[in-house]
Scaffold this motif. Structure first.
Motif, PDB file in Angstrom:
ATOM      1  N   ARG A   7     -21.730   2.392  29.513  1.00 55.52           N
ATOM      2  CA  ARG A   7     -20.999   1.990  30.718  1.00 55.52           C
ATOM      3  C   ARG A   7     -19.885   2.959  31.070  1.00 55.52           C
ATOM      4  O   ARG A   7     -19.218   2.796  32.090  1.00 55.52           O
ATOM      5  N   GLY A   8     -19.672   3.966  30.218  1.00 54.21           N
ATOM      6  CA  GLY A   8     -18.610   4.931  30.462  1.00 54.21           C
ATOM      7  C   GLY A   8     -17.718   5.061  29.247  1.00 54.21           C
ATOM      8  O   GLY A   8     -17.934   4.421  28.204  1.00 54.21           O
ATOM      9  N   PRO A   9     -16.669   5.896  29.334  1.00 53.50           N
ATOM     10  CA  PRO A   9     -15.753   6.073  28.200  1.00 53.50           C
ATOM     11  C   PRO A   9     -15.037   4.776  27.838  1.00 53.50           C
ATOM     12  O   PRO A   9     -14.484   4.088  28.704  1.00 53.50           O
ATOM     13  N   ALA A  10     -15.053   4.442  26.544  1.00 52.86           N
ATOM     14  CA  ALA A  10     -14.370   3.247  26.040  1.00 52.86           C
ATOM     15  C   ALA A  10     -13.188   3.679  25.178  1.00 52.86           C
ATOM     16  O   ALA A  10     -13.071   4.843  24.782  1.00 52.86           O
ATOM     17  N   ILE A  11     -12.292   2.747  24.895  1.00 56.32           N
ATOM     18  CA  ILE A  11     -11.116   3.051  24.083  1.00 56.32           C
ATOM     19  C   ILE A  11     -11.550   3.531  22.700  1.00 56.32           C
ATOM     20  O   ILE A  11     -12.357   2.891  22.025  1.00 56.32           O
ATOM     21  N   ASN A  13      -9.500  10.057  12.950  1.00 55.98           N
ATOM     22  CA  ASN A  13      -9.680  10.947  14.103  1.00 55.98           C
ATOM     23  C   ASN A  13      -8.767  10.452  15.223  1.00 55.98           C
ATOM     24  O   ASN A  13      -8.226   9.341  15.159  1.00 55.98           O
ATOM     25  N   THR A  14      -8.593  11.280  16.216  1.00 58.98           N
ATOM     26  CA  THR A  14      -7.719  10.918  17.334  1.00 58.98           C
ATOM     27  C   THR A  14      -8.434  11.044  18.680  1.00 58.98           C
ATOM     28  O   THR A  14      -7.820  11.346  19.695  1.00 58.98           O
ATOM     29  N   ASP A  15      -9.745  10.790  18.715  1.00 65.27           N
ATOM     30  CA  ASP A  15     -10.486  10.781  19.978  1.00 65.27           C
ATOM     31  C   ASP A  15      -9.963   9.641  20.846  1.00 65.27           C
ATOM     32  O   ASP A  15     -10.037   8.468  20.457  1.00 65.27           O
ATOM     33  N   ALA A  16      -9.444   9.966  22.014  1.00 64.62           N
ATOM     34  CA  ALA A  16      -8.883   8.931  22.883  1.00 64.62           C
ATOM     35  C   ALA A  16      -9.939   7.967  23.389  1.00 64.62           C
ATOM     36  O   ALA A  16      -9.657   6.787  23.624  1.00 64.62           O
ATOM     37  N   THR A  17     -11.169   8.455  23.553  1.00 66.05           N
ATOM     38  CA  THR A  17     -12.249   7.608  24.076  1.00 66.05           C
ATOM     39  C   THR A  17     -13.505   7.750  23.231  1.00 66.05           C
ATOM     40  O   THR A  17     -13.660   8.695  22.458  1.00 66.05           O
ATOM     41  N   LEU A  18     -14.403   6.788  23.424  1.00 68.04           N
ATOM     42  CA  LEU A  18     -15.731   6.814  22.820  1.00 68.04           C
ATOM     43  C   LEU A  18     -16.764   6.798  23.938  1.00 68.04           C
ATOM     44  O   LEU A  18     -16.616   6.044  24.903  1.00 68.04           O
ATOM     45  N   PRO A  19     -17.830   7.601  23.846  1.00 66.34           N
ATOM     46  CA  PRO A  19     -18.869   7.534  24.880  1.00 66.34           C
ATOM     47  C   PRO A  19     -19.690   6.257  24.727  1.00 66.34           C
ATOM     48  O   PRO A  19     -20.156   5.924  23.637  1.00 66.34           O
ATOM     49  N   PRO A  42       0.835  -1.212   0.000  1.00 65.89           N
ATOM     50  CA  PRO A  42       0.000   0.000   0.000  1.00 65.89           C
ATOM     51  C   PRO A  42       0.867   1.258   0.000  1.00 65.89           C
ATOM     52  O   PRO A  42       1.947   1.288   0.587  1.00 65.89           O
ATOM     53  N   VAL A  43       0.365   2.300  -0.649  1.00 61.04           N
ATOM     54  CA  VAL A  43       1.084   3.578  -0.635  1.00 61.04           C
ATOM     55  C   VAL A  43       0.587   4.467   0.492  1.00 61.04           C
ATOM     56  O   VAL A  43       1.152   5.536   0.753  1.00 61.04           O
ATOM     57  N   ALA A  44      -0.487   4.036   1.157  1.00 59.17           N
ATOM     58  CA  ALA A  44      -1.049   4.818   2.264  1.00 59.17           C
ATOM     59  C   ALA A  44      -1.746   3.883   3.236  1.00 59.17           C
ATOM     60  O   ALA A  44      -2.096   2.746   2.900  1.00 59.17           O
ATOM     61  N   VAL A  45      -1.949   4.389   4.449  1.00 58.20           N
ATOM     62  CA  VAL A  45      -2.717   3.695   5.489  1.00 58.20           C
ATOM     63  C   VAL A  45      -3.819   4.641   5.922  1.00 58.20           C
ATOM     64  O   VAL A  45      -3.572   5.809   6.234  1.00 58.20           O
ATOM     65  N   LEU A  46      -5.061   4.145   5.930  1.00 58.63           N
ATOM     66  CA  LEU A  46      -6.170   4.898   6.522  1.00 58.63           C
ATOM     67  C   LEU A  46      -6.617   4.143   7.757  1.00 58.63           C
ATOM     68  O   LEU A  46      -7.129   3.022   7.660  1.00 58.63           O
ATOM     69  N   GLN A  47      -6.401   4.757   8.919  1.00 59.33           N
ATOM     70  CA  GLN A  47      -6.702   4.104  10.185  1.00 59.33           C
ATOM     71  C   GLN A  47      -7.897   4.759  10.856  1.00 59.33           C
ATOM     72  O   GLN A  47      -7.881   5.942  11.181  1.00 59.33           O
ATOM     73  N   GLY A  48      -8.942   3.961  11.053  1.00 61.66           N
ATOM     74  CA  GLY A  48     -10.135   4.415  11.748  1.00 61.66           C
ATOM     75  C   GLY A  48     -10.560   3.405  12.784  1.00 61.66           C
ATOM     76  O   GLY A  48     -10.004   2.301  12.877  1.00 61.66           O
ATOM     77  N   PHE A  49     -11.578   3.770  13.554  1.00 56.78           N
ATOM     78  CA  PHE A  49     -12.015   2.885  14.632  1.00 56.78           C
ATOM     79  C   PHE A  49     -12.754   1.671  14.095  1.00 56.78           C
ATOM     80  O   PHE A  49     -13.483   1.736  13.108  1.00 56.78           O
TER      81      PHE A  49
END
Length: 336
Positions: free
Chosen positions: A165-169, A156-162, A123-130
């Motif tokens: 049960r609370g914030p998740a990775i 995106n670079t959101d450290a957590t997800l709502p 690959p010439v690029a990486v697209l990284q998403g959740f």
């Protein structure tokens, strides 16, 4: 002639989803009628999300389940914005390592790119998403490709997800693993960066609406667009009062119903060494570096007056402490 509402002053409203339109599987009160009223007034609606895991069709289906009918073409995801960044840099037909849920590979395909699953596919690029199933193997493939020189774009670079049960990775925590392994820094498509919002606005006058200061509001600043913060999600009112300039919203609302109201004014009056800020029935006064608040006004009116006072003083290098009892009067906003 009545003053235009916030929505009527623009051609399109860019709505965050979780914490703004819905909370997990539950609709946010007032969201559905506000969206319907915007459409009836001829204002376009775009649902703009950093969640890269789902394709627009699935997001639109979920919106329908929370009583907000939506078409897939009204949804803009960070996967779509990331795919556009890759195409601009690498051209159509480029092979791209897709890391994340089905929304990532789908966005690449729709953009005329070729998603692959291994660094051995050159690959010439990486697209990284959740993606909830992203693990060591996928992150390691990304690290291999990035070390080999592939362009690295994070949705995106959101450290957590709502989550209920609370914030998740979140994706930002997964991006941090690849960054730690490679020393590289990705380009970012989603909020708080500008590409996602600019793509959703399509060059039209727009208003960015959301519950998070560090993504929705900061993204609006990055894109040069006005913002509306609503109190239905992550950030509490006291955080807004203390916000640095890049996290300060243009407008403050309890929920999406604020779109159907004219902009709220805050009046400022000087009386010798004292300055008073007034919004509706709320009064905030600063004299001799001491802040006090009158008993009148709604919690939202008090928040507007407090923000005007606190932001002005902070920008002048003379911040003032807001008494805990005054901040406590904002609690009804946080309980929404």
């Amino acid at each position: 002639m009545p003053e235009p509402t916030l929505a009527a002053a623009v051609e399109v409203v860019l709505l965050d989803l979780d914490g703004t339109v819905y909370a997990g599987g539950r609709p946010v009160p007032g969201a559905a009628p506000a969206v319907a009223a915007c459409r009836e007034a001829g204002v376009d609606v775009r649902f703009v999300t950093n969640n890269a895991s789902l394709p627009p069709e699935d997001v639109a289906e979920h919106l329908g389940r929370v009583d907000v009918p939506a078409r897939p073409d009204e949804v803009r995801t960070s996967s779509q914005a990331g795919a556009l960044l890759v195409r601009e840099a690498c051209g159509e037909g480029a092979r791209v390592l897709a890391v994340g849920g089905p929304g990532v590979a789908g966005a690449l395909t729709d953009a005329g790119l070729v998603p692959v699953t291994s660094a051995d596919d050159a690959p010439v690029a990486v697209l990284q998403g959740f993606g909830p199933r992203v693990g060591w193997a996928e992150l390691t493939e990304a690290a291999y490709a990035v070390r080999a020189g592939a362009l690295w774009v994070a949705t995106n670079t959101d450290a957590t997800l709502p989550r209920e049960r609370g914030p998740a990775i979140g994706n930002g925590s997964l991006v941090a693993a690849v960054r730690n392994a490679t020393g590289a820094v990705p380009r970012v498509a989603g909020k708080p960066e500008a590409p996602l919002l600019l793509a959703a606005a399509e060059g039209r006058p727009a208003l960015v609406v959301g519950d998070r200061l560090d993504t929705d509001v900061a993204g609006g600043h990055a894109a040069g667009l006005p913002t509306l913060w609503v109190s239905t999600g992550v950030d509490v009112a006291a955080t807004v009062v203390a916000a640095p300039p890049e996290h300060r919203p243009t407008h403050l609302g309890a929920d999406l119903g604020a779109l159907l109201e004219p902009p709220a004014a805050v009046d400022r009056d000087e009386d010798g060494p004292a300055v008073t800020w007034a919004s509706g029935g709320a009064r905030v006064r600063v004299e001799d570096d001491v802040l006090t608040a009158g008993d009148g006004g709604t919690p939202l009116e008090l928040l507007r007056a407090l923000c005007a006072a606190a932001w002005e003083r902070a920008d002048a290098g003379r911040p003032v402490d807001v008494p805990a009892e005054v901040l406590g009067r904002l609690a009804p906003l946080d309980a929404r």
